[in-house]
Design an enzyme around this catalytic site. Structure first.
Site, PDB file in Angstrom:
ATOM      1  CB  SER A 140      -1.341  -9.309  -9.579  1.00  0.00           C
ATOM      2  OG  SER A 140      -1.462  -9.416  -8.245  1.00  0.00           O
ATOM      3  CE1 TYR A 153       2.970  -6.247  -7.842  1.00  0.00           C
ATOM      4  CE2 TYR A 153       0.467  -6.714  -7.077  1.00  0.00           C
ATOM      5  CZ  TYR A 153       1.833  -7.192  -7.652  1.00  0.00           C
ATOM      6  OH  TYR A 153       1.978  -8.357  -7.984  1.00  0.00           O
TER       7      TYR A 153
END
Ligand code: NAI
Length: 250
Positions: A140, A153
């Site tokens: 990401s 995350y």
């Protein structure tokens, strides 16, 4: 990708489904895996009805035993494994570092980092026997940037890049290429959920700072994954491919 066999995790919706569809359209046989059994069955059926070769597998990537069974089923059904997109991922509960819970840390790491680790492990066990293969791991922009209240995350997504580069070095000489992809803000059910969960303002502010001034489409990630898995990317090894409309270069 004609006559190739591809495995995609988190394939019931969003980026995973768009990528499974894109692979199927090029003539590959595609195993769609997801922890949501009803949704992945529906997704695979949709592609099968359109004339493509698919297999639906219920698998929670945070369960190592299920991951092993998923890879075995793919190889048993289609005879080999040419490419895999380890895409399944979840968001953390937003909280400052001092307030994050061990339960949420383990939940996010279990899917986003250990899940990718498990998938790679079993995929590579087949690919090293074949002496060929391509793997793309989903990181990401959170894998290359910090994010307030998103430490778990971002930590997991940074970890995906480390796993990718290390394994890429181990298997490059054996004809297996491993790369990671870093999507920017892509319009998927994950982002819809963030908007519905009160993060609309944060997302609007982020979109304002994306040079292309819009959300990305899942198909724009799918095409990059396809390229990374194809022979057109034959010299691309251990690369971190950022597909974010220019967000992270500022
Ligand atoms: P999504 O939430 O729309 O779809 C994710 C899919 O993964 C769902 O079908 C879900 O059931 C499945 N899944 C979740 N946990 C699972 C598990 N433990 N085992 C198997 N399947 C599981 O998400 P989206 O947006 O398509 O994201 C896909 C990947 O892209 C994720 O790894 C995410 O972190 C990453 N990503 C997404 C971005 C975005 O803006 N949408 C930005 C950057 C990265």
């Amino acid at each position: 990708m004609e006559n190739k066999v591809v495995l995609v995790t988190g394939a019931a919706q969003g980026i995973g489904f768009a990528t499974a569809k894109a692979f199927a359209e090029t003539g590959a046989s595609v195993a769609l895996a997801d922890r949501d059994e009803a949704m992945v069955n529906k997704a695979a059926e949709q592609l099968k009805t359109a004339g493509y070769k698919t297999l639906a597998i219920a698998c929670d990537v945070s369960d190592d035993t299920q991951v092993k069974a998923m890879v075995t089923k793919t190889v048993k059904t289609f005879g080999k494994l040419d490419a895999a997109f380890n895409n399944a991922g979840i968001q953390n509960v937003l909280a400052d570092a001092a307030d994050q819970t061990i339960e949420d840390f383990d939940r996010v790491m279990g899917v986003n980092l250990r899940g990718v680790w498990s998938c790679m492990k079993y995929e590579l066990q087949h690919m090293r026997k074949q002496g060929s293969g391509a793997i793309v791991n989903c990181s990401s922009i959170g894998g290359i940037l910090g994010g307030p209240q998103r430490g778990t995350y971002h930590g997991a997504k940074h970890g995906v890049i480390g796993l990718t580069k290390s394994a890429a070095l181990e298997y490059a000489a054996q004809g297996i290429r491993i790369n990671s992809i870093c999507p920017g803000i892509i319009h998927t059910p994950m982002v819809d959920k963030m908007m519905a969960g009160g993060q609309q303002d944060i997302l609007d502010a982020m979109i304002e700072t994306v040079p292309v001034k819009r959300l990305g489409h899942a198909e724009e990630i799918a095409s990059a994954v396809l390229w990374l898995c194809s022979d057109m990317a034959s010299l691309v090894v251990g690369h971190t491919l950022v597909v974010d409309g220019g967000y992270s270069i500022q």
